[in-house]
Design a protein around this motif. Sequence first.
Motif, PDB file in Angstrom:
ATOM      1  N   THR A   1      48.464  43.392  45.561  1.00  0.00           N
ATOM      2  CA  THR A   1      48.959  41.929  45.498  1.00  0.00           C
ATOM      3  C   THR A   1      50.004  41.974  44.440  1.00  0.00           C
ATOM      4  OG1 THR A   1      48.255  39.764  44.921  1.00  0.00           O
ATOM      5  CG2 THR A   1      47.085  41.514  43.820  1.00  0.00           C
ATOM      6  N   ASP A   2      49.963  42.559  43.460  1.00  0.00           N
ATOM      7  CA  ASP A   2      51.052  42.496  42.343  1.00  0.00           C
ATOM      8  C   ASP A   2      52.515  43.050  42.948  1.00  0.00           C
ATOM      9  OD1 ASP A   2      49.291  41.776  40.570  1.00  0.00           O
ATOM     10  OD2 ASP A   2      48.824  43.634  39.584  1.00  0.00           O
TER      11      ASP A   2
ATOM     12  N   ILE B   1      54.015  36.823  35.813  1.00  0.00           N
ATOM     13  CA  ILE B   1      54.675  38.020  35.408  1.00  0.00           C
ATOM     14  C   ILE B   1      55.502  38.520  36.827  1.00  0.00           C
ATOM     15  CG2 ILE B   1      54.503  40.531  34.681  1.00  0.00           C
ATOM     16  CD1 ILE B   1      52.119  39.951  33.211  1.00  0.00           C
ATOM     17  N   ARG B   2      54.693  38.720  37.926  1.00  0.00           N
ATOM     18  CA  ARG B   2      55.192  39.445  39.027  1.00  0.00           C
ATOM     19  C   ARG B   2      56.237  38.671  39.816  1.00  0.00           C
ATOM     20  NH1 ARG B   2      53.948  43.787  36.623  1.00  0.00           N
ATOM     21  NH2 ARG B   2      51.699  44.108  36.100  1.00  0.00           N
TER      22      ARG B   2
ATOM     23  N   ILE C   1      34.208  36.129  36.819  1.00  0.00           N
ATOM     24  CA  ILE C   1      33.583  37.099  36.411  1.00  0.00           C
ATOM     25  C   ILE C   1      32.345  37.548  37.005  1.00  0.00           C
ATOM     26  CG2 ILE C   1      35.352  37.516  34.568  1.00  0.00           C
ATOM     27  CD1 ILE C   1      32.755  36.612  32.539  1.00  0.00           C
ATOM     28  N   ASP C   2      31.980  36.871  37.995  1.00  0.00           N
ATOM     29  CA  ASP C   2      30.463  37.046  38.547  1.00  0.00           C
ATOM     30  C   ASP C   2      30.024  38.524  38.723  1.00  0.00           C
ATOM     31  OD1 ASP C   2      32.415  36.311  40.407  1.00  0.00           O
ATOM     32  OD2 ASP C   2      30.858  36.613  41.991  1.00  0.00           O
TER      33      ASP C   2
ATOM     34  N   LYS D   1      43.519  48.344  28.854  1.00  0.00           N
ATOM     35  CA  LYS D   1      42.189  48.732  28.971  1.00  0.00           C
ATOM     36  C   LYS D   1      41.786  49.861  28.092  1.00  0.00           C
ATOM     37  CE  LYS D   1      42.989  46.064  32.647  1.00  0.00           C
ATOM     38  NZ  LYS D   1      42.785  46.350  33.859  1.00  0.00           N
TER      39      LYS D   1
ATOM     40  N   PHE E   1      47.728  31.724  40.013  1.00  0.00           N
ATOM     41  CA  PHE E   1      47.710  31.912  41.329  1.00  0.00           C
ATOM     42  C   PHE E   1      46.243  31.851  41.872  1.00  0.00           C
ATOM     43  CE2 PHE E   1      46.579  36.198  39.912  1.00  0.00           C
ATOM     44  CZ  PHE E   1      47.455  36.726  39.162  1.00  0.00           C
TER      45      PHE E   1
ATOM     46  N   SER F   1      41.659  30.855  41.100  1.00  0.00           N
ATOM     47  CA  SER F   1      40.550  31.030  39.990  1.00  0.00           C
ATOM     48  C   SER F   1      40.201  32.586  40.042  1.00  0.00           C
ATOM     49  CB  SER F   1      39.516  30.206  40.576  1.00  0.00           C
ATOM     50  OG  SER F   1      38.193  31.129  41.098  1.00  0.00           O
ATOM     51  N   ARG F   2      39.730  33.001  38.935  1.00  0.00           N
ATOM     52  CA  ARG F   2      39.451  34.439  38.670  1.00  0.00           C
ATOM     53  C   ARG F   2      38.121  34.508  37.961  1.00  0.00           C
ATOM     54  NH1 ARG F   2      44.960  37.038  36.459  1.00  0.00           N
ATOM     55  NH2 ARG F   2      43.742  39.179  37.144  1.00  0.00           N
TER      56      ARG F   2
ATOM     57  N   SER G   1      36.439  45.216  42.708  1.00  0.00           N
ATOM     58  CA  SER G   1      37.057  44.422  41.514  1.00  0.00           C
ATOM     59  C   SER G   1      37.489  45.677  40.785  1.00  0.00           C
ATOM     60  CB  SER G   1      36.134  43.528  41.079  1.00  0.00           C
ATOM     61  OG  SER G   1      36.697  43.149  39.664  1.00  0.00           O
ATOM     62  N   VAL G   2      38.862  45.497  40.197  1.00  0.00           N
ATOM     63  CA  VAL G   2      39.316  46.296  39.061  1.00  0.00           C
ATOM     64  C   VAL G   2      38.590  45.994  37.749  1.00  0.00           C
ATOM     65  CG1 VAL G   2      41.325  46.765  37.846  1.00  0.00           C
ATOM     66  CG2 VAL G   2      41.523  46.550  40.308  1.00  0.00           C
TER      67      VAL G   2
ATOM     68  N   ARG H   1      48.219  32.867  45.691  1.00  0.00           N
ATOM     69  CA  ARG H   1      49.318  33.695  45.142  1.00  0.00           C
ATOM     70  C   ARG H   1      50.957  33.377  45.991  1.00  0.00           C
ATOM     71  NH1 ARG H   1      48.986  39.514  42.118  1.00  0.00           N
ATOM     72  NH2 ARG H   1      50.290  38.936  40.646  1.00  0.00           N
TER      73      ARG H   1
ATOM     74  N   TYR I   1      44.519  37.181  46.452  1.00  0.00           N
ATOM     75  CA  TYR I   1      44.389  35.811  45.819  1.00  0.00           C
ATOM     76  C   TYR I   1      45.172  35.020  46.752  1.00  0.00           C
ATOM     77  CZ  TYR I   1      44.077  38.620  41.456  1.00  0.00           C
ATOM     78  OH  TYR I   1      43.677  39.454  40.376  1.00  0.00           O
TER      79      TYR I   1
ATOM     80  N   ARG J   1      44.093  38.028  30.743  1.00  0.00           N
ATOM     81  CA  ARG J   1      42.878  38.345  31.598  1.00  0.00           C
ATOM     82  C   ARG J   1      42.406  39.656  31.090  1.00  0.00           C
ATOM     83  NH1 ARG J   1      39.231  36.604  35.349  1.00  0.00           N
ATOM     84  NH2 ARG J   1      38.529  38.320  36.432  1.00  0.00           N
ATOM     85  N   ALA J   2      43.117  40.625  30.554  1.00  0.00           N
ATOM     86  CA  ALA J   2      42.582  41.894  30.017  1.00  0.00           C
ATOM     87  C   ALA J   2      41.569  41.648  29.006  1.00  0.00           C
ATOM     88  CB  ALA J   2      43.345  42.758  29.603  1.00  0.00           C
TER      89      ALA J   2
HETATM   90  N1  EPU Z   1      36.759  38.620  41.814  1.00  0.00           N
HETATM   91  C1  EPU Z   1      35.601  37.729  41.882  1.00  0.00           C
HETATM   92  N2  EPU Z   1      34.806  37.971  40.848  1.00  0.00           N
HETATM   93  C2  EPU Z   1      34.734  38.988  39.979  1.00  0.00           C
HETATM   94  C3  EPU Z   1      35.730  39.607  39.590  1.00  0.00           C
HETATM   95  C4  EPU Z   1      36.867  39.377  40.912  1.00  0.00           C
HETATM   96  O1  EPU Z   1      35.572  36.806  43.050  1.00  0.00           O
HETATM   97  O2  EPU Z   1      33.578  39.062  39.244  1.00  0.00           O
HETATM   98  C5  EPU Z   1      37.887  38.177  42.733  1.00  0.00           C
HETATM   99  C6  EPU Z   1      39.006  37.748  41.902  1.00  0.00           C
HETATM  100  O3  EPU Z   1      38.815  36.291  41.777  1.00  0.00           O
HETATM  101  C7  EPU Z   1      40.353  38.169  42.776  1.00  0.00           C
HETATM  102  C8  EPU Z   1      39.680  39.454  43.440  1.00  0.00           C
HETATM  103  O4  EPU Z   1      38.295  39.577  43.126  1.00  0.00           O
HETATM  104  O5  EPU Z   1      40.475  37.378  44.009  1.00  0.00           O
HETATM  105  C9  EPU Z   1      40.518  40.567  42.502  1.00  0.00           C
HETATM  106  O6  EPU Z   1      39.965  40.782  41.404  1.00  0.00           O
HETATM  107  P1  EPU Z   1      39.933  41.993  40.318  1.00  0.00           P
HETATM  108  O7  EPU Z   1      38.906  41.977  39.546  1.00  0.00           O
HETATM  109  O8  EPU Z   1      40.247  43.160  41.297  1.00  0.00           O
HETATM  110  O9  EPU Z   1      41.369  41.932  39.256  1.00  0.00           O
HETATM  111  P2  EPU Z   1      41.441  41.833  37.783  1.00  0.00           P
HETATM  112  O10 EPU Z   1      40.711  42.988  37.311  1.00  0.00           O
HETATM  113  O11 EPU Z   1      40.986  40.630  37.461  1.00  0.00           O
HETATM  114  C10 EPU Z   1      43.717  43.208  38.025  1.00  0.00           C
HETATM  115  C11 EPU Z   1      45.077  43.238  37.398  1.00  0.00           C
HETATM  116  C12 EPU Z   1      45.821  42.309  37.887  1.00  0.00           C
HETATM  117  C13 EPU Z   1      45.677  42.528  39.699  1.00  0.00           C
HETATM  118  C14 EPU Z   1      44.300  42.875  40.125  1.00  0.00           C
HETATM  119  C15 EPU Z   1      44.143  43.119  41.475  1.00  0.00           C
HETATM  120  C16 EPU Z   1      44.859  43.528  35.109  1.00  0.00           C
HETATM  121  C17 EPU Z   1      44.675  43.085  33.608  1.00  0.00           C
HETATM  122  N3  EPU Z   1      44.853  42.528  35.996  1.00  0.00           N
HETATM  123  O12 EPU Z   1      43.146  42.072  37.697  1.00  0.00           O
HETATM  124  O13 EPU Z   1      47.032  42.121  37.542  1.00  0.00           O
HETATM  125  O14 EPU Z   1      46.557  41.719  40.288  1.00  0.00           O
HETATM  126  O15 EPU Z   1      43.606  43.481  39.348  1.00  0.00           O
HETATM  127  O16 EPU Z   1      44.921  44.499  41.674  1.00  0.00           O
HETATM  128  O17 EPU Z   1      44.318  44.731  35.258  1.00  0.00           O
HETATM  129  C18 EPU Z   1      49.036  41.453  36.934  1.00  0.00           C
HETATM  130  O18 EPU Z   1      49.251  42.421  36.138  1.00  0.00           O
HETATM  131  O19 EPU Z   1      49.976  40.669  36.901  1.00  0.00           O
HETATM  132  C19 EPU Z   1      47.853  41.053  37.425  1.00  0.00           C
HETATM  133  C20 EPU Z   1      47.561  39.873  37.980  1.00  0.00           C
END
Ligand code: EPU
Length: 432
Positions: A320-321, A386-387, A136-137, A36, A131, A133-134, A177-178, A347, A344, A105-106
């Motif tokens: 969760t990680d 990874i994890r 970005i809504d 990031k 693990f 669907s992810r 959401s992160v 997961r 997730y 993803r990043a």
């Molecule tokens: N979500 C939505 N809509 C969105 C965004 C998220 O429904 O617009 C849902 C996701 O589907 C999920 C939950 O919210 O069920 C968490 O998503 P979040 O956005 O918090 O996670 P992320 O930013 O996609 C980061 C880490 C993940 C870590 C998660 C939770 C990075 C690159 N990834 O993902 O790390 O599991 O936060 O802490 O920072 C990893 O490092 O192996 C990894 C998967």
Amino acid sequence: MLPADGDLSEPTIVVRSGRALSGEVVVPGAKNSVLKLMAATLLADGEHIITNVPSIVDVGIMSELLAAIGVTTTRIDGVDGIELRLVNRGAITPVAPYELVERIRASINVLGPLLGRFGHVRLSLPGGDDFGSRPIDMHLKGLSQMGATFEVQHGYVEGRIEHDRLHGADVTFEFPSVGATENILTAAVYAKGTTVIDNAAREPEIADLCTMLVSMGADIEGIGSATLVVHGVEPHSLRATTHRTIPDRIQAATYLAAVGVAGGEVMLRHARPDHMEMLLRRFGDMGLELTAQHDGLMVRAEGRLRAIDVATLPYPGIATDYKPLVVTMLSVADGVSIVTENLYPGRFRYVEELQRLGADIRTDGHHAVVRGRPVLSGAKVRAHDIRAGAALVVAGLAAEGDTIISGVHHIERGYDDLVGRLASLGASVERC
Ligand code: EPU
């Protein structure tokens, strides 16, 4: 090219149990921070320096993505680890292509900076993960509130802004959401007016990003809290900076888990106990002796771990990680544990691999019941992310006989020399 399943030439990690761990391990910089921080360099021209960078594959992929957009990265290996020099000359192509987005993803973290600074972005829609669907809504909804419009075509989301700048808005997330917090934050630094992000994610990696943005000239209040207030600064006013990445709490937890199942005493140099408070409390309940030290954390384990119930939650809850590591530890703990996944639901795939090692785990929806066994039994297993991969290496330390792990490329995406670091602590582990 990634190795195909069953490819005989594919690298593996071979682990044998039986040795207590001892010594000191340096905890590398955090993957989920550095990627990031790298994306944030899109916000200002000049030469940015990021230090304490982990030697992981994902940093290379992020460098490729930034190079495609217009920021060049040079890696410098120094005595104090790896340093990245990222040069942004302002000649930007605001497109994140499919080939790179699907690998990490990043990559979606370029969305906020590109839209906020250049008013235009084309991003390949990220797919799912092993693990689940992810979506970005939440990212798109928050940016729309700030004046962006989006169109999805041919697998790409194209974002534009209505006027010459985004404008401040009150963005309240229904879930912290992160990624969405980071994208709104990096879009808001150049927005006209003030953006308030409520129910923001509070992970230490977000505070790390805020610290770097502030040193570039951004105006952010509430760092580390669930309400971030971003006062937009004048267009193009941010400047390049030098920033040190925080240590990786998930990698630190991996070495704690390793000591937990193998026994021994290890110093985790650079670990930040204040970033892992809830986890350390629960590891203490399981029987680990943990002592915060100047610039690190000492861990000691003797005898069998105790069963605990645990649920994953956004920070400051148990991440969760950490879960695959925790489930692995509970597989050899004394008693029965219930583990609940709240982030997730899918997961739990690594559970089948742990079962191949003799772990007694039943899953039902987002719960797992783990009946601890005194010891696991080595077998061939595959890492699917990874994890999960790191957890299988830890499981190997608790298994009689050889544990042979394939899918090593997943582990290398996020772990800086896991094998070498464990071997330096006395573990019998090698990459073949
Ligand atoms: N979500 C939505 N809509 C969105 C965004 C998220 O429904 O617009 C849902 C996701 O589907 C999920 C939950 O919210 O069920 C968490 O998503 P979040 O956005 O918090 O996670 P992320 O930013 O996609 C980061 C880490 C993940 C870590 C998660 C939770 C990075 C690159 N990834 O993902 O790390 O599991 O936060 O802490 O920072 C990893 O490092 O192996 C990894 C998967």
